[in-house]
Design an enzyme around this catalytic site. Sequence first.
Site, PDB file in Angstrom:
ATOM      1  N   GLY A  55      67.667  -2.875 -56.575  1.00  0.00           N
ATOM      2  CA  GLY A  55      67.199  -4.255 -56.652  1.00  0.00           C
ATOM      3  C   GLY A  55      67.692  -4.904 -57.928  1.00  0.00           C
ATOM      4  O   GLY A  55      67.977  -4.219 -58.916  1.00  0.00           O
ATOM      5  N   GLN A  60      68.025 -10.902 -64.766  1.00  0.00           N
ATOM      6  CA  GLN A  60      68.732  -9.735 -65.302  1.00  0.00           C
ATOM      7  C   GLN A  60      70.224  -9.987 -65.491  1.00  0.00           C
ATOM      8  O   GLN A  60      70.909  -9.190 -66.144  1.00  0.00           O
ATOM      9  CB  GLN A  60      68.546  -8.530 -64.371  1.00  0.00           C
ATOM     10  CG  GLN A  60      67.119  -8.014 -64.346  1.00  0.00           C
ATOM     11  CD  GLN A  60      67.012  -6.800 -63.464  1.00  0.00           C
ATOM     12  OE1 GLN A  60      66.854  -6.911 -62.256  1.00  0.00           O
ATOM     13  NE2 GLN A  60      67.113  -5.619 -64.064  1.00  0.00           N
ATOM     14  N   CYS A 103      64.646   0.584 -64.287  1.00  0.00           N
ATOM     15  CA  CYS A 103      65.095  -0.809 -64.329  1.00  0.00           C
ATOM     16  C   CYS A 103      66.475  -0.856 -64.979  1.00  0.00           C
ATOM     17  O   CYS A 103      66.682  -0.247 -66.028  1.00  0.00           O
ATOM     18  CB  CYS A 103      64.104  -1.643 -65.142  1.00  0.00           C
ATOM     19  SG  CYS A 103      64.556  -3.379 -65.215  1.00  0.00           S
ATOM     20  N   LEU A 104      67.392  -1.586 -64.353  1.00  0.00           N
ATOM     21  CA  LEU A 104      68.755  -1.664 -64.876  1.00  0.00           C
ATOM     22  C   LEU A 104      68.800  -2.332 -66.251  1.00  0.00           C
ATOM     23  O   LEU A 104      69.753  -2.140 -67.000  1.00  0.00           O
ATOM     24  CB  LEU A 104      69.667  -2.423 -63.901  1.00  0.00           C
ATOM     25  CG  LEU A 104      69.918  -1.729 -62.543  1.00  0.00           C
ATOM     26  CD1 LEU A 104      70.680  -2.660 -61.608  1.00  0.00           C
ATOM     27  CD2 LEU A 104      70.672  -0.422 -62.737  1.00  0.00           C
ATOM     28  N   HIS A 145      58.518  -5.120 -57.974  1.00  0.00           N
ATOM     29  CA  HIS A 145      59.214  -4.948 -59.262  1.00  0.00           C
ATOM     30  C   HIS A 145      60.118  -6.160 -59.544  1.00  0.00           C
ATOM     31  O   HIS A 145      60.117  -6.700 -60.656  1.00  0.00           O
ATOM     32  CB  HIS A 145      60.043  -3.653 -59.205  1.00  0.00           C
ATOM     33  CG  HIS A 145      60.891  -3.389 -60.403  1.00  0.00           C
ATOM     34  ND1 HIS A 145      60.698  -2.315 -61.234  1.00  0.00           N
ATOM     35  CD2 HIS A 145      61.955  -4.072 -60.926  1.00  0.00           C
ATOM     36  CE1 HIS A 145      61.604  -2.353 -62.212  1.00  0.00           C
ATOM     37  NE2 HIS A 145      62.376  -3.397 -62.050  1.00  0.00           N
ATOM     38  N   GLU A 146      60.863  -6.592 -58.522  1.00  0.00           N
ATOM     39  CA  GLU A 146      61.800  -7.708 -58.733  1.00  0.00           C
ATOM     40  C   GLU A 146      61.065  -9.037 -58.928  1.00  0.00           C
ATOM     41  O   GLU A 146      61.486  -9.872 -59.737  1.00  0.00           O
ATOM     42  CB  GLU A 146      62.804  -7.809 -57.577  1.00  0.00           C
ATOM     43  CG  GLU A 146      63.680  -6.573 -57.366  1.00  0.00           C
ATOM     44  CD  GLU A 146      64.310  -6.030 -58.631  1.00  0.00           C
ATOM     45  OE1 GLU A 146      64.620  -6.795 -59.560  1.00  0.00           O
ATOM     46  OE2 GLU A 146      64.482  -4.794 -58.703  1.00  0.00           O
ATOM     47  N   HIS A 149      60.026  -9.472 -62.373  1.00  0.00           N
ATOM     48  CA  HIS A 149      61.088  -9.997 -63.242  1.00  0.00           C
ATOM     49  C   HIS A 149      61.075 -11.531 -63.276  1.00  0.00           C
ATOM     50  O   HIS A 149      61.318 -12.139 -64.314  1.00  0.00           O
ATOM     51  CB  HIS A 149      62.465  -9.555 -62.742  1.00  0.00           C
ATOM     52  CG  HIS A 149      62.899  -8.218 -63.259  1.00  0.00           C
ATOM     53  ND1 HIS A 149      63.100  -7.960 -64.585  1.00  0.00           N
ATOM     54  CD2 HIS A 149      63.187  -7.052 -62.624  1.00  0.00           C
ATOM     55  CE1 HIS A 149      63.490  -6.702 -64.745  1.00  0.00           C
ATOM     56  NE2 HIS A 149      63.551  -6.122 -63.563  1.00  0.00           N
TER      57      HIS A 149
HETATM   58 NI    NI Z   1      64.059  -4.144 -63.124  1.00  0.00          NI
END
Ligand code: NI
Length: 181
Positions: A55, A60, A103-104, A145-146, A149
């Site tokens: 995701g 991000q 998380c990226l 989660h997204e 963000h």
């Molecule tokens: Ni993340």
Amino acid sequence: MPCAHYVTDMAKLPIILLPDPVLRRVADPIVTIDDEVRRLADDMLETMYKAPGVGLAAPQVGISRRLIVLDVSETDDEKTPFVMINPMIVKRSDKPNVHEEGCLSIPDVRVEIERPAEVTVEFLDREGKRQELAASDLLATCIQHEIDHLDGRLLIDYMSRLKRDMVIRRFKKLAREAGGV
Ligand code: NI
């Protein structure tokens, strides 16, 4: 902004890391779904697949707008990409589920997070059509989660304050060493 010009068909976008302040901003709703938004979604999918991740949210890649992309399928043969514009959770199950999340934007940090096991999400698709999706398991976790963000919330917010401060300090130091954010 990294999305201003495109030289290739699909482009991999730079993923921004903690402690970049964009990650803490509440993202703006998308009013017009045009080719620029669709292109951003495509580039975000490409970036997510290459990372690799399941995701990615627009903040991000430095863009504070309410757009997320996801794909939790396990093999390349059955790719199931989702593009969700202005996503909103309209129903949550009482039953919780615990997943270890990453998380990226915060590499090498894993956090066990308890969230509702099932959610129903409303969103606009890439054509601007209103959609509703009932999700469970990993997809439900990923959607939550997204969307976090988009509200400036990160997985470290689910840690104890002590652990969170340690992670933030570590990433501030890394950013300084890399030439500063
Ligand atoms: Ni993340």
